[in-house]
Motif scaffolding. Structure first.
Motif, PDB file in Angstrom:
ATOM      1  N   ARG A 213       0.846  -1.187   0.000  1.00  0.00           N
ATOM      2  CA  ARG A 213       0.000   0.000   0.000  1.00  0.00           C
ATOM      3  C   ARG A 213       0.883   1.240   0.000  1.00  0.00           C
ATOM      4  O   ARG A 213       1.915   1.285   0.677  1.00  0.00           O
ATOM      5  CB  ARG A 213      -0.921   0.007   1.230  1.00  0.00           C
ATOM      6  N   LYS A 214       0.467   2.235  -0.774  1.00  0.00           N
ATOM      7  CA  LYS A 214       1.271   3.446  -0.888  1.00  0.00           C
ATOM      8  C   LYS A 214       0.374   4.654  -1.048  1.00  0.00           C
ATOM      9  O   LYS A 214      -0.814   4.542  -1.355  1.00  0.00           O
ATOM     10  CB  LYS A 214       2.214   3.342  -2.089  1.00  0.00           C
ATOM     11  N   ALA A 215       0.963   5.823  -0.832  1.00  0.00           N
ATOM     12  CA  ALA A 215       0.228   7.071  -1.075  1.00  0.00           C
ATOM     13  C   ALA A 215      -0.069   7.192  -2.562  1.00  0.00           C
ATOM     14  O   ALA A 215       0.691   6.723  -3.412  1.00  0.00           O
ATOM     15  CB  ALA A 215       1.059   8.262  -0.599  1.00  0.00           C
ATOM     16  N   MET A 216      -1.200   7.825  -2.900  1.00  0.00           N
ATOM     17  CA  MET A 216      -1.639   7.912  -4.295  1.00  0.00           C
ATOM     18  C   MET A 216      -1.676   9.359  -4.759  1.00  0.00           C
ATOM     19  O   MET A 216      -2.182  10.241  -4.048  1.00  0.00           O
ATOM     20  CB  MET A 216      -3.033   7.290  -4.443  1.00  0.00           C
ATOM     21  N   SER A 217      -1.176   9.578  -5.962  1.00  0.00           N
ATOM     22  CA  SER A 217      -1.263  10.896  -6.588  1.00  0.00           C
ATOM     23  C   SER A 217      -2.614  11.027  -7.285  1.00  0.00           C
ATOM     24  O   SER A 217      -3.374  10.062  -7.392  1.00  0.00           O
ATOM     25  CB  SER A 217      -0.134  11.066  -7.604  1.00  0.00           C
ATOM     26  N   ALA A 218      -2.910  12.215  -7.795  1.00  0.00           N
ATOM     27  CA  ALA A 218      -4.161  12.429  -8.531  1.00  0.00           C
ATOM     28  C   ALA A 218      -4.226  11.518  -9.751  1.00  0.00           C
ATOM     29  O   ALA A 218      -5.283  10.962 -10.083  1.00  0.00           O
ATOM     30  CB  ALA A 218      -4.273  13.896  -8.951  1.00  0.00           C
ATOM     31  N   ALA A 219      -3.086  11.347 -10.432  1.00  0.00           N
ATOM     32  CA  ALA A 219      -3.045  10.472 -11.609  1.00  0.00           C
ATOM     33  C   ALA A 219      -3.303   9.023 -11.223  1.00  0.00           C
ATOM     34  O   ALA A 219      -4.007   8.290 -11.940  1.00  0.00           O
ATOM     35  CB  ALA A 219      -1.688  10.597 -12.303  1.00  0.00           C
ATOM     36  N   ASP A 220      -2.764   8.597 -10.077  1.00  0.00           N
ATOM     37  CA  ASP A 220      -2.999   7.232  -9.598  1.00  0.00           C
ATOM     38  C   ASP A 220      -4.483   7.006  -9.322  1.00  0.00           C
ATOM     39  O   ASP A 220      -5.043   5.961  -9.678  1.00  0.00           O
ATOM     40  CB  ASP A 220      -2.209   6.976  -8.311  1.00  0.00           C
ATOM     41  N   ARG A 221      -5.116   7.970  -8.677  1.00  0.00           N
ATOM     42  CA  ARG A 221      -6.537   7.827  -8.338  1.00  0.00           C
ATOM     43  C   ARG A 221      -7.391   7.769  -9.592  1.00  0.00           C
ATOM     44  O   ARG A 221      -8.314   6.956  -9.694  1.00  0.00           O
ATOM     45  CB  ARG A 221      -6.978   8.999  -7.443  1.00  0.00           C
ATOM     46  N   LYS A 222      -7.085   8.614 -10.556  1.00  0.00           N
ATOM     47  CA  LYS A 222      -7.847   8.642 -11.804  1.00  0.00           C
ATOM     48  C   LYS A 222      -7.698   7.328 -12.563  1.00  0.00           C
ATOM     49  O   LYS A 222      -8.680   6.763 -13.065  1.00  0.00           O
ATOM     50  CB  LYS A 222      -7.385   9.816 -12.666  1.00  0.00           C
ATOM     51  N   THR A 223      -6.484   6.820 -12.638  1.00  0.00           N
ATOM     52  CA  THR A 223      -6.222   5.585 -13.373  1.00  0.00           C
ATOM     53  C   THR A 223      -6.960   4.411 -12.747  1.00  0.00           C
ATOM     54  O   THR A 223      -7.590   3.605 -13.434  1.00  0.00           O
ATOM     55  CB  THR A 223      -4.713   5.292 -13.405  1.00  0.00           C
ATOM     56  N   LEU A 224      -6.882   4.298 -11.410  1.00  0.00           N
ATOM     57  CA  LEU A 224      -7.539   3.189 -10.721  1.00  0.00           C
ATOM     58  C   LEU A 224      -9.046   3.241 -10.898  1.00  0.00           C
ATOM     59  O   LEU A 224      -9.681   2.213 -11.196  1.00  0.00           O
ATOM     60  CB  LEU A 224      -7.184   3.226  -9.229  1.00  0.00           C
ATOM     61  N   PHE A 225      -9.638   4.427 -10.732  1.00  0.00           N
ATOM     62  CA  PHE A 225     -11.098   4.520 -10.835  1.00  0.00           C
ATOM     63  C   PHE A 225     -11.567   4.214 -12.257  1.00  0.00           C
ATOM     64  O   PHE A 225     -12.554   3.495 -12.451  1.00  0.00           O
ATOM     65  CB  PHE A 225     -11.580   5.909 -10.413  1.00  0.00           C
ATOM     66  N   GLN A 226     -10.880   4.749 -13.264  1.00  0.00           N
ATOM     67  CA  GLN A 226     -11.284   4.504 -14.640  1.00  0.00           C
ATOM     68  C   GLN A 226     -11.167   3.027 -15.012  1.00  0.00           C
ATOM     69  O   GLN A 226     -11.971   2.504 -15.789  1.00  0.00           O
ATOM     70  CB  GLN A 226     -10.448   5.363 -15.591  1.00  0.00           C
ATOM     71  N   LYS A 227     -10.176   2.364 -14.468  1.00  0.00           N
ATOM     72  CA  LYS A 227      -9.938   0.957 -14.803  1.00  0.00           C
ATOM     73  C   LYS A 227     -11.080   0.059 -14.336  1.00  0.00           C
ATOM     74  O   LYS A 227     -11.395  -0.945 -14.979  1.00  0.00           O
ATOM     75  CB  LYS A 227      -8.619   0.512 -14.174  1.00  0.00           C
ATOM     76  N   TYR A 228     -11.715   0.422 -13.211  1.00  0.00           N
ATOM     77  CA  TYR A 228     -12.780  -0.407 -12.645  1.00  0.00           C
ATOM     78  C   TYR A 228     -14.071   0.388 -12.464  1.00  0.00           C
ATOM     79  O   TYR A 228     -14.884   0.063 -11.590  1.00  0.00           O
ATOM     80  CB  TYR A 228     -12.331  -0.968 -11.292  1.00  0.00           C
ATOM     81  N   ALA A 229     -14.281   1.404 -13.284  1.00  0.00           N
ATOM     82  CA  ALA A 229     -15.387   2.344 -13.079  1.00  0.00           C
ATOM     83  C   ALA A 229     -16.761   1.683 -12.920  1.00  0.00           C
ATOM     84  O   ALA A 229     -17.482   1.990 -11.961  1.00  0.00           O
ATOM     85  CB  ALA A 229     -15.410   3.378 -14.202  1.00  0.00           C
TER      86      ALA A 229
END
Length: 429
Positions: A213-229
């Motif tokens: 587990r790691k801290a997430m940047s804005a790009a990380d959050r966007k990528t994760l949400f879009q991948k499993y939207a």
């Protein structure tokens, strides 16, 4: 804050069962004390008070939940990006703002009371994410989360019982009672923050099973949400309904019990929650022994459907006078909290581990929380202006029945989507 390297080293070498008890108890007591700065005001009735055509207690609940919802939106970024070294400082800031807001509430006019309660909700909405960040990403996360999450069941009722006792036995006013209760729990909270700071981070075996587990940047959050939207939207919809039902049950338990004829029994606010807490603790604790992350994810979906059926069945039996009010409140509460706590401490953690996604569960929890508490505000407004003639018991029954039906449907769709997503993942390996 005094720090002991020796204590941290000792905890790192403790037997897993001992570690679970120490870490879980510290997290449970810490967040239980946070409840003492958030929930005691709901033990008051504020009978006969109105503001802008709204019952004053409803207005206070809306104000605090609005601040809480805003906090969840802010927390999507702050909690997901928080480093381990920032946790204790963040908790102390949260605590200070919450205490000052209750102090303002104690000595202000009705209108200013709404402002102070709104301010109270803003920092407290991030406390959960900070405390849970100490626990996630471990092989024993389910057991730790079970101990932490029974706060949702026990602590709210307990601090409200204390609040009623302070008013009835000590003569403290409804406005000064919340800060009085909060300060009673302050020493224990500070001790537990100190202990949480000494928990060792997840080890190599934890990272191998649950993913780092790691801290997430804005790009990380966007990528994760879009991948499993699609799946995340379905899960957020389930959590939205659970939050609305749970929040109304929690904030207006005093009114519900009064309508049921138990208004002069403050201990019932705690006693009826104890069997629910035990059931949730055993159920979620047992999930620790499910090592396969996808298997655990499917079991979680099954628990959500089974819990919805329990809520529907117990409510129908109560309406037909085949179940006592106490039995109904316990059984329907068990159905609600089993699912609600899965989302807060287990389901999203397993989702990340199953698909081997980097990041942290706090991000997904706060996305769902933000939507859930926003929905809670809207339903309370609708209840006040659209269905004010309904008794709290009848309104809660309707939410249990129709909400649980929607939960079952959305859970089936979520299961189907995630199964397809897993198949697609397997085909690429």
């Amino acid at each position: 804050m005094f720090y002991s390297t020796a204590l941290k080293r000792q905890l790192a070498h403790r037997h897993p069962a001992v570690f679970v008890m120490i870490a879980g108890l510290a997290a449970f007591v810490a967040y239980g004390c946070v409840y003492a700065f958030r929930k005691p005001f709901t033990a008051a009735g504020f009978t006969g008070l109105e503001i802008w055509g709204v019952q004053y207690k409803i207005a206070l609940v809306i104000a605090q939940v609005a601040g809480y919802a805003l906090s969840k939106f802010v927390g999507i970024r702050l909690i997901s990006a928080m480093g381990a070294h920032q946790r204790a400082g963040n908790l102390l800031v949260i605590l200070a703002i919450a205490a000052l807001s209750l102090l303002g509430f104690a000595f202000s006019s009705l209108k200013w009371g709404l402002f102070w309660m709104f301010l109270n909700g803003i920092p407290l909405g991030m406390a959960w994410g900070v405390v849970f960040s100490y626990l996630e990403g471990r092989r024993v996360t389910e057991a730790l989360a079970a101990l932490l999450c029974i706060n949702f069941i026990i602590s709210s009722g307990f601090v409200k019982t204390v609040g009623r006792w302070v008013m009835l036995e000590k003569g403290v006013s409804e406005f000064q009672m919340p800060i009085t209760v909060g300060l009673m729990f302050l020493p224990a909270l500070l001790i537990c923050i100190w202990l949480l700071e000494h928990l060792p981070p997840p080890d190599a075996a934890d990272k191998a099973q649950r993913n780092e587990r790691k801290a997430m940047s804005a790009a990380d959050r966007k990528t994760l949400f879009q991948k499993y939207a699609p799946g995340l939207l379905l899960l957020t919809g389930i959590y939205l309904i659970l939050t609305i039902i749970r929040d109304l049950r929690d904030n207006f338990a005093v009114e519900i019990w009064t309508e049921l004829g138990f208004g002069n029994q403050p201990a019932i606010l705690t006693n009826t929650e104890l069997p629910i807490a035990l059931l949730v603790l055993l159920s979620l604790g047992a999930m620790t022994f499910v090592s396969g992350n996808f298997r655990a994810l499917w079991i979680n979906h099954g628990i959500v459907i089974g819990s919805a059926l329990l809520t529907i069945g117990s409510t129908l039996l109560f309406q037909q006078k085949m179940l006592s009010p106490v039995a109904w409140f316990v059984l329907s509460g068990a159905g609600i909290f089993l699912s609600y706590i899965l989302f807060n401490g287990v389901l999203f953690d397993r989702l990340l581990a199953a698909f081997r996604e980097p990041g942290n569960a706090g991000f997904l929890i706060y996305v769902a929380d933000a939507v859930g508490y926003l929905g809670s505000v809207l339903v309370l407004l609708w209840r006040n202006f659209g269905r004010s003639e309904l008794k709290w018991v009848d309104f809660f029954c309707d939410l249990c029945l129709y909400g649980s039906m929607m939960i079952m449907l959305l859970t089936l769709f979520s299961f189907a989507y995630l199964r397809r997503k897993r198949s697609a993942l397997s085909n690429t390996l």
